[in-house]
Design a protein around this motif. Structure first.
Motif, PDB file in Angstrom:
ATOM      1  N   LEU A 650       0.833  -1.201   0.000  1.00  0.00           N
ATOM      2  CA  LEU A 650       0.000   0.000   0.000  1.00  0.00           C
ATOM      3  C   LEU A 650       0.873   1.258   0.000  1.00  0.00           C
ATOM      4  O   LEU A 650       0.577   2.220  -0.733  1.00  0.00           O
ATOM      5  N   PHE A 651       1.943   1.252   0.774  1.00  0.00           N
ATOM      6  CA  PHE A 651       2.862   2.391   0.802  1.00  0.00           C
ATOM      7  C   PHE A 651       3.445   2.647  -0.582  1.00  0.00           C
ATOM      8  O   PHE A 651       3.517   3.795  -1.046  1.00  0.00           O
ATOM      9  N   PHE A 652       3.891   1.596  -1.247  1.00  0.00           N
ATOM     10  CA  PHE A 652       4.493   1.757  -2.577  1.00  0.00           C
ATOM     11  C   PHE A 652       3.459   2.245  -3.582  1.00  0.00           C
ATOM     12  O   PHE A 652       3.764   3.060  -4.464  1.00  0.00           O
ATOM     13  N   GLU A 653       2.194   1.742  -3.431  1.00  0.00           N
ATOM     14  CA  GLU A 653       1.147   2.204  -4.337  1.00  0.00           C
ATOM     15  C   GLU A 653       0.913   3.703  -4.179  1.00  0.00           C
ATOM     16  O   GLU A 653       0.689   4.417  -5.156  1.00  0.00           O
ATOM     17  N   GLN A 654       0.946   4.180  -2.938  1.00  0.00           N
ATOM     18  CA  GLN A 654       0.622   5.565  -2.646  1.00  0.00           C
ATOM     19  C   GLN A 654       1.810   6.509  -2.820  1.00  0.00           C
ATOM     20  O   GLN A 654       1.635   7.679  -3.156  1.00  0.00           O
ATOM     21  N   ARG A 655       3.020   5.997  -2.566  1.00  0.00           N
ATOM     22  CA  ARG A 655       4.179   6.896  -2.579  1.00  0.00           C
ATOM     23  C   ARG A 655       5.243   6.523  -3.616  1.00  0.00           C
ATOM     24  O   ARG A 655       6.103   7.347  -3.958  1.00  0.00           O
ATOM     25  N   GLY A 656       5.236   5.319  -4.102  1.00  0.00           N
ATOM     26  CA  GLY A 656       6.170   4.917  -5.152  1.00  0.00           C
ATOM     27  C   GLY A 656       7.625   5.185  -4.796  1.00  0.00           C
ATOM     28  O   GLY A 656       8.098   4.820  -3.713  1.00  0.00           O
ATOM     29  N   ASP A 657       8.333   5.883  -5.687  1.00  0.00           N
ATOM     30  CA  ASP A 657       9.759   6.140  -5.489  1.00  0.00           C
ATOM     31  C   ASP A 657      10.030   7.115  -4.351  1.00  0.00           C
ATOM     32  O   ASP A 657      11.189   7.244  -3.912  1.00  0.00           O
ATOM     33  N   ASN A 658       9.007   7.786  -3.872  1.00  0.00           N
ATOM     34  CA  ASN A 658       9.217   8.744  -2.781  1.00  0.00           C
ATOM     35  C   ASN A 658       9.224   8.087  -1.398  1.00  0.00           C
ATOM     36  O   ASN A 658       9.454   8.766  -0.394  1.00  0.00           O
ATOM     37  N   LEU A 659       8.968   6.781  -1.369  1.00  0.00           N
ATOM     38  CA  LEU A 659       8.946   6.094  -0.074  1.00  0.00           C
ATOM     39  C   LEU A 659      10.366   5.987   0.471  1.00  0.00           C
ATOM     40  O   LEU A 659      11.269   5.491  -0.221  1.00  0.00           O
ATOM     41  N   PRO A 660      10.587   6.449   1.716  1.00  0.00           N
ATOM     42  CA  PRO A 660      11.948   6.414   2.279  1.00  0.00           C
ATOM     43  C   PRO A 660      12.348   5.000   2.694  1.00  0.00           C
ATOM     44  O   PRO A 660      11.839   4.462   3.683  1.00  0.00           O
ATOM     45  N   ILE A 661      13.281   4.394   1.883  1.00  0.00           N
ATOM     46  CA  ILE A 661      13.738   3.035   2.177  1.00  0.00           C
ATOM     47  C   ILE A 661      15.211   3.104   2.565  1.00  0.00           C
ATOM     48  O   ILE A 661      16.079   3.401   1.740  1.00  0.00           O
TER      49      ILE A 661
END
Length: 783
Positions: A650-661
């Motif tokens: 869900l995080f990747f769907e909503q934030r994609g490349d902006n997700l802090p990994i």
């Protein structure tokens, strides 16, 4: 003797308002000294045509009998009635005015041949001399206790009721016959007569050793009367129970009372007596107190209870209330009010959470369960609470009532929350709580709370209960407008009331999580002035079982926009693993855009093992792009052992490349023992360029459940995966699937696998697979 119809017609023809009677004519000839009273000699009706009732008044020494000798006079218990004294008898050759009811009683008590010696208050005490009444009231217990018999006069038969009713009651008790409908109606009409509601009758039958009940010409023994009513108790309307049961209890006890001793006392405190009987009627309000003195354990030596008709009622009320609740309390009363305000400090002991009215204990008592407060628990009252037995006429006690011990009082009281104060339901519990610690009377100041109580003794002629249902919705100053309180004092006691609510909610929710009637009462009857604490709300929204949603709905209904929904409360709801989703739905419904959803709320939701995915969907729906997904939130999702992989998708769907990994995020996922494999796959599928650090490989090698699958997935992604000595050592010590991981490492690295002394030590320490791993290592070194 003329029959009833003839007599009734005759006395009505003769009845007329009587001129002002001069008591000096008869009372001056019979002066009273200590321990004396007057009695009358009711002369017989020797001539059938004689209707005039003749009596002789004389002085009687109550202490004049030798030990063991019987007193032969009979004492009459009756209702004066509200009408004028329009009938006349002859007393010591003087005309003496009496009420119609007393006239009828004397007419039926008069014998054809023999004199009867009677004590009748309206005749034997000069009712126009308050000082004489004050001197005679202390003797009332003695008068009725020493009487050879107490005659209960219920009045004349009315429309066939009365005499028919007594006959039915006798049959129900002695022969066990079924009560017919007409008979039942007669009994109900009889039991609603004023005698059963009169204050003075309690003492009159409560000390008697022999009772007979009369209605018209029919009479029945008191014990038979009680037996008959017991046989039809299940037929009595509920509203009659608190009126009839106490009176029946007193009459039933008559044959078992020991011979009266002068100056003996009753068995109940004044507080207990008022608890049972303050709704009874009295012509003078003073008699709400004075009529109970003969039954009281407190005795007439208590200055506050000395009869004094010269005092206004509100002063008598104030003195008696202060006597009951102790010197440490402040009691205020006012001329225009029947309600006293009691302020002071108390120890809140617990809340009544269940009531057994069905005699399941087999002892005839009403049993209640008191769930104790934290303070009471710390003082030794029990781990959870105690069972308490009350007399069977304790219908006034309800679920939700509070048990408190006022500082300086002899026993705990039962009170009920009414908006911004408490009202007294029972001034004195019938017994101390089981296992009450000796130190209870002196609890530390930290355990004490400020309290304001209202205590009502209804007007003497009122039909209302002492507890007015309307007062549940009425604040203190509305009930007693003359009461004034310092603002700082009010703030302190409201704060202490809030602390009680908080304690009850936290302990009750911890117990079963349900919205019991006891909790519902606290919510419903709590004034908006009593603050709802953040800790209380946190205890509700974090409760994983029961009915926290319903509780929050009721709180919103009662407090509306004033309910303090802070960020910490939203965070607690987001972390609730079972009921967080419906609670947050409610919070968004009530607060909408103003609901504080912080970064830490998202972290709590991401770490929610059961409802985390639902809650995160809800947060995204409500906040969209404005929702902050921090590295901490991603870490929480990566470590969520139940639904972490779903939340990460869900995080990747909503934030994609902006997700802090970060490396820490992936390390957390690799160490997730429940869904680590699926979680790592999500990361590496979404971020194909993600570098796998030694820390990630080490976490995977130590994962006791999914370590082998994660390691195989990492090798499939990168055959040149760096395998350090630390990774091998962690794998060798893995008590879950360390053996499979070591096989995989040997398969991928063979002789290049760094096997040091530390690795061997780790394998030797592995209690489950150490032996097999050591064989693998030995085999690898020998090849």
């Amino acid at each position: 003797m003329p029959n009833f119809t003839e007599w009734k017609a005759r006395i009505r023809r003769q009845a007329k308002p009587h001129p002002k009677f001069q008591p000096h004519d008869v009372y001056s000839a019979t002066p009273l000294t200590p321990n004396t009273t007057r009695v009358i000699r009711l002369l017989p009706q020797r001539e059938p045509t004689t209707t005039q009732i003749k009596c002789e008044l004389f002085t009687y020494n109550l202490s004049g009998k030798q030990s063991g000798e019987r007193h032969l006079y009979e004492a009459v218990s009756y209702v004066w009635g509200t009408g004028p004294r329009c009938h006349s008898i002859t007393l010591n050759n003087c005309a003496f005015p009496v009420t119609e009811n007393l006239h009828a009683a004397l007419w039926h008590l008069r014998d054809r041949q023999l004199e009867r010696v009677l004590w009748v208050d309206a005749i034997c005490i000069n009712q126009d001399d308050n000082k004489e009444k004050e001197r005679q009231i202390p003797l009332m217990r003695t008068i009725y206790a020493q009487a050879g018999r107490v005659i209960v006069w219920l009045g004349l038969p009315l429309d066939g009721h009365g005499d028919q009713a007594l006959g039915s009651i006798r049959q129900a008790g002695g022969e066990g016959l079924t009560v017919m409908e007409d008979d039942y109606t007669s009994v109900m009409v009889l039991l609603r007569r004023d005698w059963f509601r009169r204050m003075w009758i309690l003492q009159e039958v409560g000390v008697a050793r022999s009772v007979v009940v009369m209605c018209g010409s029919v009479q029945i023994d008191g014990h038979a009367f009680c037996q008959g009513l017991a046989g039809m108790d299940h037929l009595l309307p509920v509203d009659l129970h608190p009126i009839i049961h106490p009176v029946v209890q007193l009459i039933r006890g008559a044959p078992y009372r020991p011979k009266y001793q002068l100056h003996s006392r009753g068995v109940f405190s004044m507080g207990e007596l008022l608890d049972m009987y303050r709704s009874c009627r009295a012509t003078l309000q003073h008699d709400k107190i004075y009529a109970l003195l003969g039954l009281s354990l407190d005795g007439l030596d208590a200055p506050a209870l000395q009869p004094d008709y010269s005092l206004p009622w509100h002063e008598v009320f104030q003195r008696a209330t202060a006597h009951i609740f102790g010197a440490s309390c402040t009691v205020k009363t006012w001329p225009e009010s029947h309600t006293a305000v009691i302020t002071g400090k108390c120890l809140f002991l617990g809340q009544i959470t269940s009531i057994d009215q069905d005699n399941n204990h087999g002892d005839g008592q009403v049993h209640v369960w008191v769930h104790c407060t934290t303070a009471a628990q710390s003082l030794g009252y029990g781990e959870h609470g105690w069972d308490w037995a009350f007399p069977p006429f304790s219908e006034s006690v309800r679920e939700g009532d509070i048990v408190c011990h006022l500082q300086g009082a002899a026993r705990p009281s039962i009170v009920r929350l009414c908006q911004d104060h408490f009202t007294v339901i029972k001034t004195s519990a019938p017994s101390a709580p089981p296992g009450e610690p000796d130190r209870q009377s002196n609890p530390s100041e930290d355990h004490l709370s400020n309290i304001a109580l209202t205590f009502t003794i209804p007007p003497g002629s009122s039909n209302n209960s002492y507890y007015d249902e309307a007062e549940q919705s009425t604040e203190l100053l509305t009930i007693t407008p003359s009461y004034h309180e310092d603002p700082s004092t009010e703030t302190k006691r409201l704060h202490d009331t809030a602390a009680l609510l908080e304690d009850r909610f936290i302990r009750s929710l911890h117990y079963n999580g349900n919205m019991s009637p006891a909790l519902q009462h606290l919510i419903s009857q709590c004034s908006p002035k009593v603050p709802i604490s953040e800790q209380l709300l946190q205890s509700v929204v974090s409760c994983p079982t029961g009915e926290p949603v319903q509780i929050m709905q009721l709180l919103f209904q009662k407090r509306g926009d004033k309910l303090p929904i802070t960020e910490s409360i939203v965070r607690a709801a987001a972390a609730n693993s079972r009921l967080g989703y419906p609670i947050l739905q409610l919070l968004f419904q009530k607060r909408g855009e103003s609901l504080p959803v912080s970064e830490q709320v998202v972290v709590a939701a991401a770490g929610n093992t059961d409802k985390g995915c639902q809650i995160m969907n809800l947060l995204f729906e409500q906040r969209g792009r404005g929702l902050v997904i921090s590295e901490e939130a991603v870490v929480a999702a990566a470590g969520n052992y139940w639904s972490g992989h779903q939340i990460l998708r869900l995080f990747f769907e909503q934030r994609g490349d902006n997700l802090p990994i970060s490396e820490r995020v992936v390390e957390t996922a690799a160490g997730n023992t429940r869904c680590g494999y699926e979680t790592v796959k999500v990361f590496l599928q979404q971020r194909k360029s993600l570098q796998i650090s030694d820390g990630v490989v080490t976490e995977a090698a130590g994962n006791p459940r999914h370590g082998h699958d994660i390691m195989r997935f990492l090798f499939a992604r990168d055959e040149d995966l760096a395998i350090s000595e630390n990774v091998v050592k962690v794998a060798a010590g893995n008590g879950g699937n360390g053996y499979e991981i070591m096989l995989l490492l040997l398969e991928k690295r063979g002789k290049r696998l760094p096997i040091s002394d530390e690795v061997v030590k780790a394998a030797q320490a592995n209690s489950l697979y150490g032996h097999d791993i050591m064989q693998l290592l030995a085999s690898a070194q020998s090849v």
